[in-house]
Design a protein around this motif. Structure first.
Motif: not given
Length: 187
Positions: A107, A165-167, A104, A161-162
């Motif tokens: 990036s 990104m998907k919160r 993070i 990370l997923q």
């Protein structure tokens, strides 16, 4: 806390929150209430040298945390599940995960030097080594343990990370439910 440690601690927080390129030297100096001269005294090569120090600190913290999970749990599988539970709890409570992943923070890694790329590679290799040693101690060959350690690090990092990104902590939760299917850790 000495000035150098303060610079590393605060810069790490800033890099996590905003990314490496988005944090200017003036922001670091302002947040730490230091001077430009003091900054360059500790990091004569500039912000990238500070980044490397931050990565070294993150590496040490991550490896120590993983080793604590291994020590506190009776099995390697329990240690991995405990680690994932902490990550899930951190995400659910704070909406972010700091301290366990450095991707993070970087990036925009393509814009940094070979030295930073090497430091990142070293960090992953060290985490893989910790996992590999545990897997070898459970009877896996060196080659299989190294492959499974690489896969384990990739799965954990990818689920983090997923989730970001998907919160949602769902990717980490699903990984925790099925981790033994992917890397064969029964104990």
């Amino acid at each position: 806390m000495d000035t150098k440690a303060l610079l590393v601690t605060e810069a790490t927080k800033l890099f996590y929150a905003n990314g490496y390129k988005s944090v200017g030297l003036s922001k670091i100096i302002n947040v730490t209430n230091t001077s430009k001269g003091s900054f360059y005294h500790h990091f004569p090569k500039g912000k990238e040298q500070l980044l490397i120090a931050c990565l070294e600190k993150v590496q040490q913290d991550i490896v120590n945390e993983i080793q604590q999970h291994i020590i506190k749990n009776p099995t390697f599988k329990d240690a991995i599940l405990s680690l994932l539970a902490d990550l899930i709890q951190m995400y659910d409570e704070k909406g972010q995960i700091n301290g366990y992943t450095f991707t993070i923070m970087l990036s925009e890694i393509n814009g940094v030097s070979d030295e930073v790329h090497e430091k990142c590679g070293d960090l992953y290799r060290q985490i893989e080594e910790v996992f590999s040693i545990q897997l070898q101690s459970r009877g896996l060959s060196l080659e299989v343990a190294k492959h499974q350690a690489l896969m384990l690090v990739s799965l954990i990092e990818g689920s983090i990370l997923q989730s970001i990104m998907k919160r949602s902590s769902e990717p980490m939760r699903i990984l925790a439910q099925h981790i033994d299917q992917y890397i064969g850790i029964e104990d």
